[in-house]
Design a protein around this motif. Structure first.
Motif, mmCIF file in Angstrom:
data_model
loop_
_atom_site.group_PDB
_atom_site.id
_atom_site.type_symbol
_atom_site.label_atom_id
_atom_site.label_comp_id
_atom_site.label_asym_id
_atom_site.label_seq_id
_atom_site.Cartn_x
_atom_site.Cartn_y
_atom_site.Cartn_z
ATOM 1 N N VAL A 138 0.937 -1.135 0.116
ATOM 2 C CA VAL A 138 -0.062 -0.022 0.109
ATOM 3 C C VAL A 138 0.956 1.330 0.075
ATOM 4 O O VAL A 138 1.727 1.166 0.584
ATOM 5 N N LYS A 139 0.450 2.139 -0.984
ATOM 6 C CA LYS A 139 1.406 3.436 -0.991
ATOM 7 C C LYS A 139 0.515 4.594 -0.849
ATOM 8 O O LYS A 139 -0.626 4.632 -1.189
ATOM 9 N N PHE A 140 1.030 5.576 -0.379
ATOM 10 C CA PHE A 140 0.526 7.263 -0.200
ATOM 11 C C PHE A 140 1.304 8.078 -0.869
ATOM 12 O O PHE A 140 2.845 7.970 -0.700
ATOM 13 N N ALA A 151 -6.359 2.319 -8.863
ATOM 14 C CA ALA A 151 -7.059 1.710 -7.540
ATOM 15 C C ALA A 151 -8.428 2.384 -7.268
ATOM 16 O O ALA A 151 -8.791 3.437 -7.296
ATOM 17 N N GLU A 152 -9.554 1.562 -7.184
ATOM 18 C CA GLU A 152 -10.805 1.700 -7.170
ATOM 19 C C GLU A 152 -10.913 2.655 -5.795
ATOM 20 O O GLU A 152 -11.971 3.276 -5.589
ATOM 21 N N ASP A 153 -10.072 2.094 -4.853
ATOM 22 C CA ASP A 153 -10.276 2.580 -3.430
ATOM 23 C C ASP A 153 -9.478 3.600 -3.364
ATOM 24 O O ASP A 153 -9.022 3.948 -2.233
ATOM 25 N N PHE A 154 -8.656 4.459 -4.164
ATOM 26 C CA PHE A 154 -7.838 5.622 -4.039
ATOM 27 C C PHE A 154 -8.762 6.638 -3.425
ATOM 28 O O PHE A 154 -9.948 6.851 -3.958
ATOM 29 N N ASN A 213 -2.584 7.262 -11.537
ATOM 30 C CA ASN A 213 -3.440 6.675 -12.613
ATOM 31 C C ASN A 213 -2.836 5.438 -13.224
ATOM 32 O O ASN A 213 -3.201 4.615 -14.037
ATOM 33 N N ASN A 214 -1.594 4.994 -12.876
ATOM 34 C CA ASN A 214 -0.876 3.867 -13.349
ATOM 35 C C ASN A 214 -0.735 2.669 -12.280
ATOM 36 O O ASN A 214 -0.348 1.729 -12.600
ATOM 37 N N ASP A 215 -0.635 3.076 -10.879
ATOM 38 C CA ASP A 215 -0.205 2.199 -9.960
ATOM 39 C C ASP A 215 -1.488 1.910 -9.026
ATOM 40 O O ASP A 215 -1.592 2.702 -8.198
ATOM 41 N N PRO A 216 -1.918 0.789 -9.086
ATOM 42 C CA PRO A 216 -3.115 0.376 -8.188
ATOM 43 C C PRO A 216 -2.695 0.167 -6.722
ATOM 44 O O PRO A 216 -3.709 0.068 -5.882
#
Length: 428
Positions: A131-133, A211-214, A174-177
């Motif tokens: 998981v990334k922020f 990621a849909e949950d971004f 836009n590119n990393d889920p």
């Protein structure tokens, strides 16, 4: 005065000797000043003291809808407080949950819910490999501590005068889920004092997350914290822009009255889409039966409405303005033209961000401490406390008096000069 970078070794040594003598003079004063954290000063806290008198033992404790604030109920906050906080955030009441006294607590809980239970039924983050922020830097140290505690990988995003580097934000989101969120302080940013441009806000709203949950964590902590009546920053409404762009669920907005009423006894709120709000309330039902509704009622009866908040914040601005100007005026008078530091004179918020010559920030903070002036630790404005340039320092002018700020600022610029001279000499 001649730029330090243009001085010969002999000139720098002569300058250092003079600065060292000034250091001894300041050291003899035995100062004890604190510019480490953005705490309101005593005069600011006094502004809200009449709030403690609006409710007495014989007061009507019912809300406008007739609910007794002494009892259980109103999980999402009493209606009039939801209206007040909605007006503060420029959203609709139905999009708001009023919680306890701390927006930081709400942000922590929001990350924790995502980590344990997932976002709106999605996969819990704890079950994912990575998981990334995204973290605009320099930024708010307590944001970074939250994601660090959950083991979330943090990625630095440079913060410019219009907001984060949106090319980088779009590339990652836009590119990393694995990118699930970004921390934002969109108005009078902590610590630089900049506000996001309209273009930046629209680009945020138009993101196409892998990621849909971004989610965008929009910490609008300083939405009403202006220093000047006639020169104020305004930002677009991110919730409205997300709806226009077809991303209604993509943002959480946070705010509080921590630096409006009392930091330890304010009210805080989260605003988001109805879909997000419903999901949050579903999980909150297990966590709590409700927050302090008496305190919510107290705030509503004291401020009454947004006009009351605005009038109150003008008083805060009158107290803070001379403190900020004491710092900025000293920086301009003592460091202007020397090219050994840069800063922005903010129009609001709680901080001034100073960038020294690379490799000098830790030394400056250490020298200040020797002279009795406590600063925020160098590196605190970056994830993991690691400023790759060792150059950013956050100045918090709010707590000392204007006179103390003048003394602290004089110490600060002296330490900047000494650290810079030492750095230049070490490179010769």
């Amino acid at each position: 005065m001649k730029k330090y970078s243009e001085m010969t070794k002999e000139e720098l040594l002569t300058l250092k000797a003079a600065l060292d003598e000034q250091f001894k003079v300041e050291e003899a004063k035995g100062l004890s000043l604190n510019m480490a954290r953005g705490k309101p000063g005593k005069a600011q806290l006094e502004l809200a003291m009449p709030m403690l008198d609006v409710l007495q033992s014989d007061s009507d404790m019912n809300t406008l809808l007739g609910n007794d604030t002494r009892n259980y109920g109103d999980l999402d906050g009493i209606g009039e407080c939801r209206y007040l906080m909605a007006d503060m955030m420029e959203v609709h009441k139905d999009n708001v949950i009023v919680c306890g006294n701390s927006s930081l607590n709400i942000m922590y809980d929001t990350v924790a819910r995502s980590y344990c239970f997932g976002v709106n039924g999605g996969t819990p983050w704890c079950k994912l490999d990575k998981v990334k922020f995204l973290c605009p830097v320099p930024g708010y140290d307590r944001h970074f501590k939250i994601t660090e505690q959950f083991g979330i990988e943090m990625i630095n995003i440079p913060l410019g005068e219009d907001g984060p580097d949106m090319d980088m934000v779009e590339q990652y989101v836009n590119n990393d889920p694995a990118v699930k969120g970004i921390w934002c302080v969109p108005k009078y940013s902590n610590p630089t004092g900049i506000s996001y441009s309209d273009e930046t806000v629209r680009r945020f709203a138009a993101l196409k997350p892998a990621a849909e949950d971004f989610r965008i964590y929009w910490d609008n902590a300083y939405c009403m914290h202006h220093l000047y009546d006639d020169d104020q920053d305004q930002i677009l409404n991110i919730l409205e822009e997300c709806e226009k762009a077809g991303n209604p669920d993509m943002v959480y907005i946070f705010c509080s009255t921590s630096k409006i009423s009392f930091p330890g006894s304010g009210v805080a709120a989260i605003a988001s889409s109805i879909n997000n709000i419903d999901h949050i309330l579903k999980l909150m039902t297990v966590q709590t039966i409700g927050h302090d509704k008496i305190n919510q009622l107290r705030h509503c009866r004291f401020f009454k409405n947004k006009d009351g908040l605005i009038a109150h914040m003008k008083k805060h601005g009158d107290i803070l303005r001379p403190k900020f100007e004491a710092v900025v005026n000293t920086l301009e008078a003592e460091l202007g033209g020397l090219e050994i530091g840069s800063w922005i004179a903010p129009k609001g918020g709680y901080f001034i961000s100073f960038n020294s010559m690379p490799g000098c920030a830790k030394r400056i903070v250490a020298l200040c401490k020797e002279l009795g002036v406590v600063m925020t630790g160098a590196g605190a404005t970056y994830p993991y406390g690691k400023d790759p340039e060792d150059s950013n320092i956050r100045i918090a002018p709010s707590f000392p008096s204007p006179e103390e700020m003048e003394m602290a600022s004089a110490v600060f610029v002296l330490c900047v000069k000494i650290a810079t001279v030492e750095k230049l000499l070490s490179e010769m």
